[in-house]
Design an enzyme around this catalytic site. Structure first.
Site, mmCIF file in Angstrom:
data_model
loop_
_atom_site.group_PDB
_atom_site.id
_atom_site.type_symbol
_atom_site.label_atom_id
_atom_site.label_comp_id
_atom_site.label_asym_id
_atom_site.label_seq_id
_atom_site.Cartn_x
_atom_site.Cartn_y
_atom_site.Cartn_z
ATOM 1 N N LYS A 170 0.821 -1.326 -0.037
ATOM 2 C CA LYS A 170 0.098 -0.171 -0.113
ATOM 3 C C LYS A 170 0.763 1.286 -0.021
ATOM 4 O O LYS A 170 0.351 2.323 -0.741
ATOM 5 C CB LYS A 170 -1.009 -0.217 0.949
ATOM 6 C CG LYS A 170 -0.397 0.139 2.718
ATOM 7 C CD LYS A 170 -0.203 1.587 3.021
ATOM 8 C CE LYS A 170 0.542 1.371 4.360
ATOM 9 N NZ LYS A 170 0.827 2.737 4.985
ATOM 10 N N THR A 227 -3.868 5.515 3.251
ATOM 11 C CA THR A 227 -2.722 6.081 2.816
ATOM 12 C C THR A 227 -2.948 6.765 1.431
ATOM 13 O O THR A 227 -2.339 7.545 0.996
ATOM 14 C CB THR A 227 -1.661 5.068 2.544
ATOM 15 O OG1 THR A 227 -1.878 3.812 3.745
ATOM 16 C CG2 THR A 227 -0.404 5.498 2.592
#
Ligand SMILES: NC(=O)C1=CN([C@@H]2O[C@H](COP(=O)(O)OP(=O)(O)OC[C@H]3O[C@@H](n4cnc5c(N)ncnc54)[C@H](OP(=O)(O)O)[C@@H]3O)[C@@H](O)[C@H]2O)C=CC1
Ligand SMILES: O=C(CO)COP(=O)(O)O
Length: 306
Positions: A170, A227
């Site tokens: 990620k 994120t």
């Protein structure tokens, strides 16, 4: 702070004796300004003291995990659980965090903690939920009981690899989305890129044996959403600066920068297509300009969605 809130007796160990002394006297860590380190938390730089704990959480950057565990291993006298908080893949060995722990401290019990959790939010007591995985379900469950509180909700899992993959990948994908936002490609592109990023995270995860529930869970999709959508993320902020043609923020750890090359090495060694991660690695290494990378992604052959 989380462990202390959950009622545990905590020792915080900093590698640098001066830093430890400063944190002990000011009750503030300069890396987390504005957050009080509770009076009952013992602060030390002596690994031997920290190593006596019943459970160890290691929060060094991923590329320094092995060095830190090597030093710690010499002081361990029992099969202590060691929980990796780092998100990444080791350069050179291409190993995930719990494998690094298993090699550096063969008698310890490795585990991984990951999920949507900005340190600043968590330390301030804002609520979140994360995943804590260990091979042994009873151990994972015991660690969750030890750390959980009303504002920090860990879910236990035995899918160690799935949790490690989500956290590592990620960060790379957040750099890509930051670049797109920095280039003002629009909110639709941000959503599309995050989703195609998830498609390749999941493809990579499935090929390496991760469970689908983990990939769509807190440590996979959950942390990806956080994120890829928040300026608070250092990985997103790095991408944003690159996209705007500005200097990246100085002195901030963006793990995706270190994970990108090793992630695509691993992917290509297994014939897994990860075009977004490849584009990020190519931009970071200077092999591609941002505009060439964007155009390369947008002109790939049309195909079925999977
Ligand atoms: N910050 C966040 O919101 C989150 C971070 N993480 C992950 O946690 C990991 C650490 O990130 P973060 O805490 O933000 O990073 P920081 O750069 O803020 O802090 C890193 C810490 O590791 C210490 N350190 C660095 N190298 C070594 C080493 N060789 N041996 C021992 N200690 C070392 C540093 O010590 P010193 O102060 O002496 O330099 C510092 O205390 C990363 O993998 C990150 O992805 C996961 C979830 C959330
Ligand atoms: O992992 C994190 C939140 O879950 C922290 O993200 P950044 O490292 O991008 O700041």
């Amino acid at each position: 702070t989380v462990a202390a809130r959950a009622g545990r007796a905590v020792t915080l160990c900093a590698r640098n004796a001066e830093h430890a002394a400063r944190i002990a006297s000011t009750r503030e860590n300069p890396r987390l300004p504005g957050v009080q380190v509770a009076a009952e938390i013992v602060v030390t730089s002596e690994l031997a003291l920290a190593a006596r704990a019943d459970m160890l959480l290691i929060a060094t950057p991923a590329q320094h995990l092995r060095g830190a565990v090597n030093m710690l291993a010499a002081h361990l006298t029992k099969p202590t659980p060691i929980v990796a908080c780092a998100k990444g893949i080791e350069h050179g060995t291409r190993k995930f965090m719990t494998d690094v722990i298993a090699e550096a401290a063969p008698h310890a019990q490795p585990a991984i903690l990951s999920g949507p959790s900005f340190a600043d939010d968590v330390a301030r007591g804002l609520p979140t939920a994360v995943t804590l995985a260990a091979k042994d379900e009873a151990l994972a469950s015991a660690l969750v009981q030890a750390l959980g509180s009303p504002t920090f909700r860990p879910y236990h899992s035995t899918d160690v690899r799935g949790v490690e993959i989500g956290g590592a990948a990620k960060n790379v994908l957040a750099i890509a989305v930051g670049i797109a936002v920095g280039r003002k490609l629009g909110a639709s592109a941000q959503a599309a890129l995050t989703t195609r990023g998830f498609a390749e995270l999941a493809r990579f995860g499935r090929a390496l044996g991760a469970r689908s529930e983990t990939l769509v869970g807190l440590s996979g999709l959950g942390d990806l959403i956080l994120t890829c959508s928040s300026l608070q993320s250092r990985n997103f902020a790095l991408g944003l600066a690159l996209g705007r043609g500005e200097q990246p923020p100085a002195g901030k750890l963006a793990e995706g920068e270190f994970t990108a090359p090793v992630l695509i090495e691993l992917a290509s060694s297994q014939n897994i297509e990860m075009p977004v991660s490849e584009a990020v690695a190519a931009i970071l290494s200077g092999r591609s300009t941002i505009d060439a990378a964007i155009s390369g992604l947008l002109t790939r052959p049309f195909k079925a969605e999977e």
